[in-house]
Design a protein around this motif. Structure first.
Motif, mmCIF file in Angstrom:
data_model
loop_
_atom_site.group_PDB
_atom_site.id
_atom_site.type_symbol
_atom_site.label_atom_id
_atom_site.label_comp_id
_atom_site.label_asym_id
_atom_site.label_seq_id
_atom_site.Cartn_x
_atom_site.Cartn_y
_atom_site.Cartn_z
ATOM 1 N N ARG A 179 0.803 -1.224 0.000
ATOM 2 C CA ARG A 179 0.000 0.000 0.000
ATOM 3 C C ARG A 179 0.843 1.283 0.000
ATOM 4 O O ARG A 179 0.700 2.158 0.885
ATOM 5 N N PRO A 180 1.711 1.407 -0.982
ATOM 6 C CA PRO A 180 2.501 2.655 -1.062
ATOM 7 C C PRO A 180 1.625 3.884 -1.313
ATOM 8 O O PRO A 180 1.996 5.004 -0.962
ATOM 9 N N CYS A 181 0.449 3.658 -1.907
ATOM 10 C CA CYS A 181 -0.455 4.799 -2.181
ATOM 11 C C CYS A 181 -0.840 5.507 -0.890
ATOM 12 O O CYS A 181 -0.917 6.737 -0.835
ATOM 13 N N GLU A 182 -1.081 4.727 0.162
ATOM 14 C CA GLU A 182 -1.481 5.317 1.445
ATOM 15 C C GLU A 182 -0.363 6.163 2.030
ATOM 16 O O GLU A 182 -0.596 7.266 2.522
ATOM 17 N N ARG A 183 0.848 5.618 1.936
ATOM 18 C CA ARG A 183 1.990 6.325 2.539
ATOM 19 C C ARG A 183 2.301 7.630 1.816
ATOM 20 O O ARG A 183 2.678 8.618 2.421
ATOM 21 N N VAL A 184 2.146 7.632 0.489
ATOM 22 C CA VAL A 184 2.564 8.803 -0.287
ATOM 23 C C VAL A 184 1.534 9.934 -0.243
ATOM 24 O O VAL A 184 1.853 11.092 -0.500
ATOM 25 N N CYS A 185 0.302 9.599 0.123
ATOM 26 C CA CYS A 185 -0.759 10.625 0.073
ATOM 27 C C CYS A 185 -0.564 11.669 1.179
ATOM 28 O O CYS A 185 -0.623 11.343 2.366
ATOM 29 N N CYS A 194 -0.240 9.712 -5.825
ATOM 30 C CA CYS A 194 -0.527 8.281 -5.666
ATOM 31 C C CYS A 194 -0.543 7.529 -7.006
ATOM 32 O O CYS A 194 -0.381 6.309 -7.033
ATOM 33 N N ASN A 252 -7.523 4.983 2.282
ATOM 34 C CA ASN A 252 -7.574 3.919 3.290
ATOM 35 C C ASN A 252 -8.104 2.649 2.633
ATOM 36 O O ASN A 252 -8.169 2.568 1.398
ATOM 37 N N GLN A 298 -3.802 12.120 3.647
ATOM 38 C CA GLN A 298 -4.402 10.944 4.311
ATOM 39 C C GLN A 298 -5.783 10.652 3.702
ATOM 40 O O GLN A 298 -6.770 10.419 4.413
#
Ligand code: SF4
Ligand code: SF4
Length: 357
Positions: free
Chosen positions: A108-114, A135, A120, A117
């Protein structure tokens, strides 16, 4: 960093400098770095599109500049301004993906890069996403895409003000009083959150009557008012002559003695301040005058001035995030170049304008 006067004081002094990042300019790393370099160079205002992603990028650049300048005790400037057009519906994008398509073992790199926030396990939270696009390339499955939302200017105005800008600019044209009124009614209840309102207008038949009509409409306003005279839009980098239209229109509006300050834009370049000085349109050191061009906004000329440096930065493999301050040599080259432009209007009140021939 030099300790310049506060932005609103610069208007009174006739030394106001504004950077226009451009209503349709969406290149977020460049907007961030332009805001950074021109903040360090002493700009009074950074003007960006009324797009939450763009506002966020400019804010980031201003904050990075403030961080770099913290030890110098510099003033808390510049003002961040968002530009709205009273006759067009702005488009904004939001990210989207179907979480059911995600592999269960995805880290879930998308969550970290956003940065908002906004992602989810249920996908993208619409209200939080501001369309920065970070993302999209990071998803190994290429599941994330964007869709465009269309807002009316009246609907977007409160969102833009809530995003923390200190100034709003309304782009209008002669004859659009109904559109202007609608937009103004959306902005007026939030005026206490703004330090400054600017109205940008191109020339046209009946211009002065139109400006008086909207000036009356905006009264009383606690915010400082600027009339931006848009001479020849997006042309300042073309050549010396483009500045004439901006100066001619600025002088015309100045003569109308509208409430507020007059500031040039549209075709402004490195000749503008010297030409204003030659025509005695800058604030005289004495005797006192209330009728003068209070400042200059630079768009394409200011951006083009720094683009070779920003291109070099982006082409360096080691600076993948393209933050200008990660390369101090390029940063200070950019600041020196930006300052060569900012200092023209800043030094005008000290009688140091360079001749334009
Ligand atoms: S990273 Fe994606 S989800 Fe987050 S704000 Fe940017 S576009 Fe929206
Ligand atoms: S990176 Fe892509 S695949 Fe992984 S959780 Fe995010 S959207 Fe799903």
């Amino acid at each position: 960093m030099k300790n310049y006067e506060s932005p609103l004081h610069a208007l009174e002094q006739g030394t106001w400098f504004k950077l226009i990042c451009g209503a349709s300019y969406q290149h977020l790393p460049a907007i961030r770095n332009l805001a950074l370099a021109y903040t360090l160079a002493g700009a009074d205002c950074i003007d960006v599109a009324a797009d939450p992603a763009v506002i966020s990028a400019a804010k980031d650049g201003i904050l990075a500049a403030r961080e770099l300048a913290r030890s110098s005790g510099s003033h808390d400037k510049p003002l961040l301004m968002a530009s709205l057009n009273d006759g067009e519906d702005p488009h904004f994008r939001k990210a989207e993906f179907d979480p059911k398509s995600c592999p269960t073992d995805c880290p879930r790199p998308c969550e970290r890069v956003c940065p908002a926030q906004a992602i989810n396990s249920t996908g993208v939270i619409d209200e939080r996403c501001y369309g920065c696009g970070r993302c999209i390339p990071i998803c190994p499955q290429q599941l994330i895409f964007t869709r465009s939302h269309i807002y009316t200017p009246e609907a977007i105005a409160p969102l833009v003000i809530a995003s923390g800008v200190e100034a709003i600019e309304i782009h209008t044209q002669v004859g659009r009083v109904a559109d202007f009124t609608r937009l103004w009614q959306a902005i007026a209840p939030q005026l206490d959150k703004l330090q400054l309102i600017a109205v940008s207008c191109t020339d046209g038949e009946g211009l002065i009557d139109y400006l008086w009509e909207i000036a009356d409409l905006m009264q009383p306003s606690p915010a400082t008012l600027i009339w931006q005279t848009d001479g020849r839009s997006m042309s300042g980098d073309i050549g010396k002559g483009t500045t004439h239209a901006a100066i001619k229109l600025g002088a015309k509006v100045m003569e109308a003695k509208l409430p507020g300050f007059v500031q040039l834009a549209g075709g402004t370049n490195e000749y503008t301040v010297a030409k204003l000085d030659k025509l005695k349109l800058l604030k005289p050191r004495s005797p006192k005058s209330h009728n003068y061009i209070a400042g200059v906004a630079y768009g394409s000329y200011a951006r083009t001035l720094l683009s070779p440096i920003l291109d070099r930065l982006e082409n360096q493999p080691s600076t993948s995030d393209a933050c200008l301050e990660t390369n101090p040599q390029l940063l200070w080259e950019a600041v020196a170049l930006a300052r060569s432009l900012v200092s023209q209007i800043k030094s005008s009140s000290k009688g140091q304008v360079t001749s334009c021939g």
